[in-house]
Design a protein around this motif. Structure first.
Motif, mmCIF file in Angstrom:
data_model
loop_
_atom_site.group_PDB
_atom_site.id
_atom_site.type_symbol
_atom_site.label_atom_id
_atom_site.label_comp_id
_atom_site.label_asym_id
_atom_site.label_seq_id
_atom_site.Cartn_x
_atom_site.Cartn_y
_atom_site.Cartn_z
ATOM 1 N N LEU A 15 0.836 -1.205 0.000
ATOM 2 C CA LEU A 15 0.000 0.000 0.000
ATOM 3 C C LEU A 15 0.872 1.256 0.000
ATOM 4 C CD1 LEU A 15 -3.067 -0.864 2.197
ATOM 5 C CD2 LEU A 15 -2.414 -1.619 -0.057
ATOM 6 N N CYS A 16 0.328 2.343 -0.552
ATOM 7 C CA CYS A 16 1.105 3.578 -0.708
ATOM 8 C C CYS A 16 1.588 4.120 0.636
ATOM 9 C CB CYS A 16 0.256 4.680 -1.322
ATOM 10 S SG CYS A 16 -0.583 4.232 -2.815
ATOM 11 N N ALA A 17 2.709 4.823 0.601
ATOM 12 C CA ALA A 17 3.170 5.555 1.776
ATOM 13 C C ALA A 17 2.083 6.549 2.175
ATOM 14 C CB ALA A 17 4.462 6.299 1.447
ATOM 15 N N GLY A 18 1.755 6.578 3.463
ATOM 16 C CA GLY A 18 0.766 7.539 3.943
ATOM 17 C C GLY A 18 -0.673 7.140 3.700
ATOM 18 N N CYS A 19 -0.921 5.863 3.436
ATOM 19 C CA CYS A 19 -2.283 5.394 3.130
ATOM 20 C C CYS A 19 -3.171 5.487 4.378
ATOM 21 C CB CYS A 19 -2.231 3.954 2.635
ATOM 22 S SG CYS A 19 -3.861 3.212 2.427
ATOM 23 N N GLY A 20 -4.240 6.269 4.284
ATOM 24 C CA GLY A 20 -5.153 6.437 5.412
ATOM 25 C C GLY A 20 -5.962 5.179 5.698
ATOM 26 N N GLY A 80 -9.699 -4.798 -4.312
ATOM 27 C CA GLY A 80 -9.461 -3.374 -4.056
ATOM 28 C C GLY A 80 -8.007 -3.218 -3.629
ATOM 29 N N CYS A 81 -7.630 -2.002 -3.218
ATOM 30 C CA CYS A 81 -6.243 -1.766 -2.793
ATOM 31 C C CYS A 81 -5.786 -2.781 -1.753
ATOM 32 C CB CYS A 81 -6.111 -0.383 -2.170
ATOM 33 S SG CYS A 81 -6.193 0.956 -3.356
ATOM 34 N N MET A 82 -6.656 -3.114 -0.808
ATOM 35 C CA MET A 82 -6.240 -3.953 0.311
ATOM 36 C C MET A 82 -5.916 -5.380 -0.115
ATOM 37 S SD MET A 82 -6.659 -2.594 3.610
ATOM 38 C CE MET A 82 -6.758 -0.871 4.035
ATOM 39 N N ASP A 103 -13.136 3.606 3.464
ATOM 40 C CA ASP A 103 -13.807 4.453 2.482
ATOM 41 C C ASP A 103 -12.837 5.519 1.976
ATOM 42 O OD1 ASP A 103 -15.438 6.082 1.039
ATOM 43 O OD2 ASP A 103 -16.898 6.448 2.632
ATOM 44 N N ASN A 104 -12.143 5.204 0.871
ATOM 45 C CA ASN A 104 -11.250 6.204 0.287
ATOM 46 C C ASN A 104 -11.964 6.992 -0.811
ATOM 47 O OD1 ASN A 104 -11.360 4.332 -1.708
ATOM 48 N ND2 ASN A 104 -9.191 3.828 -1.723
ATOM 49 N N GLU A 105 -13.271 6.858 -0.832
ATOM 50 C CA GLU A 105 -14.140 7.685 -1.672
ATOM 51 C C GLU A 105 -13.839 7.578 -3.161
ATOM 52 O OE1 GLU A 105 -14.104 11.604 0.415
ATOM 53 O OE2 GLU A 105 -15.841 10.799 1.475
ATOM 54 N N PRO A 114 -8.403 8.821 4.146
ATOM 55 C CA PRO A 114 -7.707 9.742 3.248
ATOM 56 C C PRO A 114 -6.674 9.001 2.394
ATOM 57 C CG PRO A 114 -7.918 10.726 5.423
ATOM 58 C CD PRO A 114 -8.384 9.301 5.544
ATOM 59 N N CYS A 115 -6.662 9.333 1.116
ATOM 60 C CA CYS A 115 -5.868 8.583 0.143
ATOM 61 C C CYS A 115 -4.978 9.569 -0.616
ATOM 62 C CB CYS A 115 -6.835 7.877 -0.808
ATOM 63 S SG CYS A 115 -6.120 7.255 -2.318
ATOM 64 N N PRO A 116 -3.670 9.619 -0.295
ATOM 65 C CA PRO A 116 -2.801 10.628 -0.914
ATOM 66 C C PRO A 116 -2.837 10.593 -2.437
ATOM 67 C CG PRO A 116 -1.531 9.144 0.549
ATOM 68 C CD PRO A 116 -2.978 8.769 0.664
ATOM 69 N N VAL A 117 -3.032 9.410 -3.002
ATOM 70 C CA VAL A 117 -3.001 9.289 -4.459
ATOM 71 C C VAL A 117 -4.305 9.773 -5.075
ATOM 72 C CG1 VAL A 117 -2.734 7.665 -6.354
ATOM 73 C CG2 VAL A 117 -1.386 7.392 -4.268
ATOM 74 N N GLU A 134 2.118 -1.045 -8.522
ATOM 75 C CA GLU A 134 2.928 0.174 -8.425
ATOM 76 C C GLU A 134 2.226 1.163 -7.523
ATOM 77 O OE1 GLU A 134 0.750 2.363 -11.683
ATOM 78 O OE2 GLU A 134 0.682 0.529 -10.528
ATOM 79 N N ARG A 135 2.986 1.763 -6.645
ATOM 80 C CA ARG A 135 2.471 2.621 -5.596
ATOM 81 C C ARG A 135 3.431 3.776 -5.466
ATOM 82 N NH1 ARG A 135 -1.633 1.162 -6.032
ATOM 83 N NH2 ARG A 135 -2.792 -0.459 -5.010
ATOM 84 N N ARG A 136 2.960 4.850 -4.882
ATOM 85 C CA ARG A 136 3.841 5.979 -4.659
ATOM 86 C C ARG A 136 5.121 5.492 -3.957
ATOM 87 N NH1 ARG A 136 2.028 11.958 -2.973
ATOM 88 N NH2 ARG A 136 0.429 11.485 -4.472
#
Ligand code: TPP
Ligand code: SF4
Ligand code: SF4
Ligand code: SF4
Ligand code: MG
Lengths: 305, 314
Positions: free
Chosen positions: A24-29, A52-54, A138-140, A219-222, B41-43
């Protein structure tokens, strides 16, 4: 319901059981909320995870989980949870596992699956009084596929599918309200930026049998387009502006667990996120900003704040 | 045909770079393919993007195996095996790397005989201006091919980024043209690679596969938390460093808010960051009420934990 032990920040588990090293991305809420939830739920949990992402967290042979994990199609996680619960019940009845080896069953789904194609399966699981915890991060948006609009995407935000000057024409569905109308055993909204409120609610959900919802704004930085460091500030502002009310449904009533007083203008929340940049530049769109504000105000007026 | 490969980290704009370069070729009358390589791929994670451009039809598909030009936006990717930066270098393959060091240094370090060009993209006082990296890489690459004019590059940047507003376009344009101009001495140094014809495909013989045992066909993971074998510490460009003299030992705060569960209570009750896995999101820096966590550039701090520079076995 057993007596709660989590009273203050210091009672939050200091042992973090979700394995590091996920994709998962750095800073993933969403990951922030999930690890806080898992720390309270404990190892004895089977996650039933819709696409999904998870789902990228468990790519063979790597998994961050310590109990079980099952991958399902996007619409089917609650049905998968029924199967896992039934299998555990059969093993218990046949004495093939001891009662202390029993596990909690938790659905793990994004908003795309939860607000959309997975809704019927969840509603039917509630109807059957299935003993499970439904965790929706819920990253909307449809995060994993590039942030397309979902039924959980807020009005006027920009997504990969709504790129116009006015953003998304529709409105975020009231998923918590739908669950409450379905009379579950428990339902709560949470956010990773408020770990104490979150931990108390997960602790309560854990102690109640039946269908339970933990709905975590993530919250989803991407997808929301901001620097990963801002995940915390954006999460806190979601609560302070009143755009994400923290509440729970228990014993037949909805109770707000944190009432922001006074409410910070929603603008403070919106302007940190690239997905709302078109509301501020090249020209300020007062009509849309005011509309978002007045919807938040109307919500809290109705609550009687 | 030009075959060009971009390497960067998720968030550094490699997909945009390949798209801008592809469109610039297109405006010059080329047939073009441009595509990012999707996966997990991710940040921060290594990502790839590809551009093919030819005067006639392009019949090749898929990832580029014989690059004429390889662009590396982030030099810290070079030692990362998963980034495959040096895969399939031919003697003519040019390496363009975003680095303040000299081509000679890289030649020695990599023991590479191919042409190497260094392009320091960070402007004075910047650590790494991520938002502009992609566009500058695309512009430099355009000049190296010698077939894309300054004007059509500028038009392409304005066209591709137009939806982001005038200010953003203007700054991107400035960076793009600066990178384009910086490559003047190397104009046209990248030559088109030779035509590669697909080997005539022979149909496979019929193979009877034995049925797998269920356990082999759908393997289960029996151990918990095996994800720690993946060293996501490699993603980090900034490192959180705890200053114990300012720290209040309230690890429930930074430890709970770190998304990746990498802050634990260490010796003396102070927080301990697991740098093998910390992704460098800097949420802990924002979370600490005592401002006891400082964000320092990974380059300077790298010597402290050699382990973060080893890639886990896949
Ligand atoms: C039936 C079905 N349709 C589409 C997809 C492709 N798909 C995979 S993940 C995903 C996005 C899911 O969104 P959400 O549930 O919000 O989770 P997130 O990606 O945001 O974590 C989609 C559309 C799928 N796997 N199955
Ligand atoms: S896209 Fe968003 S929700 Fe998905 S892993 Fe990245 S930060 Fe998390
Ligand atoms: S939040 Fe800050 S002060 Fe508290 S333990 Fe962490 S680093 Fe120390
Ligand atoms: S920067 Fe801080 S919050 Fe982010 S992963 Fe590293 S330790 Fe955790
Ligand atoms: Mg989603």
């Amino acid at each position: 319901m057993s007596e709660p032990v989590i009273k203050g920040m210091k009672d939050i588990p200091s042992e973090h059981i979700l394995g590091a090293g996920t994709a998962l991305c750095a800073g993933c809420g969403a990951l922030q909320a999930l690890h806080e939830i898992y720390d309270v739920l404990g190892e004895n949990t089977v996650f039933v995870n819709s696409a999904g992402c998870m789902t990228l967290m468990s790519v063979y042979p790597f998994t961050p989980f310590r109990g079980g994990w099952l991958y399902t199609a996007m619409a089917s996680a609650p049905a998968g949870a029924q199967g896992v619960r039934d299998a555990l019940d059969i093993l218990l009845a046949k004495k093939r596992i001891a009662p202390e080896e029993d596990m909690q069953v938790a659905v793990l789904s994004g908003d795309g699956a939860t607000y959309g194609m997975g809704l019927a399966a969840a509603s039917c699981a509630i109807d059957r009084d299935l003993d499970f915890l439904y965790i929706c991060y819920d990253n909307e948006g449809y995060g994993n596929t590039g942030n397309q609009t979902s039924a959980g995407t807020p009005h006027a935000s920009r997504t990969a599918t709504d790129t116009g000057a006015e953003g998304v024409p529709g409105y975020k569905k009231d998923l918590f309200g739908l669950w409450v109308a379905n009379r579950p055993a428990y339902a709560a909204t949470v956010i990773g930026a408020e770990p104490l409120d979150l931990a108390r609610k997960v602790e309560k959900a854990k102690s109640i049998k039946g269908p339970k919802l933990i709905l975590a704004l993530s919250p989803c930085p991407v997808g929301w387009d901001y620097d990963p460091m801002e995940t915390l500030e954006i999460g806190r502002l979601a609560v302070k502006t009143g755009i994400w009310p923290l509440k729970e449904f228990v014993d037949g009533k909805v109770v707000h667990t944190k009432t922001p007083h006074p409410r910070t203008p929603v603008e403070e929340y919106l302007k940190l996120q690239g997905r709302y940049a078109h509301l501020f530049s090249p020209k300020r769109n007062d009509a849309l900003i005011d509309e978002i504000q007045s919807r938040v105000d109307a919500y809290w007026d109705a609550v009687g704040d | 045909m030009f075959r060009i490969r971009f390497h960067g980290r998720g968030g550094q704009g490699m997909k945009t770079a390949s798209h801008i370069l592809g469109s610039a070729f297109f405006h010059e009358g080329f047939e073009v393919q441009d595509a990012p390589r999707y996966g997990a791929e991710r940040r921060g994670a290594p990502i790839f993007a590809y551009v093919r451009a030819a005067r006639g039809a392009i019949n090749e598909r898929g990832i580029i195996r014989h690059p004429d030009l390889v662009i590396v936006a982030d030099e810290s990717l070079v030692p990362v095996p998963a980034a495959e930066v040096l895969a399939n270098f031919a003697p003519h393959t040019t390496l363009l790397i975003n680095s303040a060091e000299s081509a000679e240094t890289w030649r020695e370090r990599l023991n590479l005989s191919s042409p190497i060009i260094c392009l320091p993209l960070a402007e004075a006082g910047e650590q790494a201006e991520l938002p502009y990296m992609g566009v500058a890489c695309a512009a430099a690459a355009a000049r190296l091919t010698g077939v894309i004019g300054r004007e059509s590059l500028g038009d392409t940047v304005a066209e591709e980024l137009g939806s982001l507003g005038e200010e953003v376009v203007a700054e991107n344009l400035r960076r793009a043209l600066a990178a384009f101009d910086a490559m003047a001495d190397h104009e046209g140094c990248v030559a088109e690679g030779e035509e590669r014809l697909a080997a005539p495909a022979e149909g496979p013989d019929w193979i009877e596969m034995p049925l797998d045992l269920g356990e082999q066909a759908t393997p289960a993971i029996h151990a918990g938390a095996t994800s720690v074998e993946v060293r996501t510490g490699l993603w980090r460009v900034m490192r959180p460093v705890v200053h114990e003299d300012h720290c209040n030992k309230c690890v429930w705060i930074c430890g709970s808010l770190c998304p990746d569960s990498v802050i634990s209570t260490g010796a003396g009750g102070y927080p301990e960051v697991d740098y093998d896995h910390c992704k460098g999101c800097m949420i802990c820096v924002a979370a600490c009420p005592r401002h006891a966590i400082e964000a320092v550039p990974e380059h300077g701090a790298a010597g402290e934990t050699a382990a973060t520079h080893e890639e886990a076995s896949p």
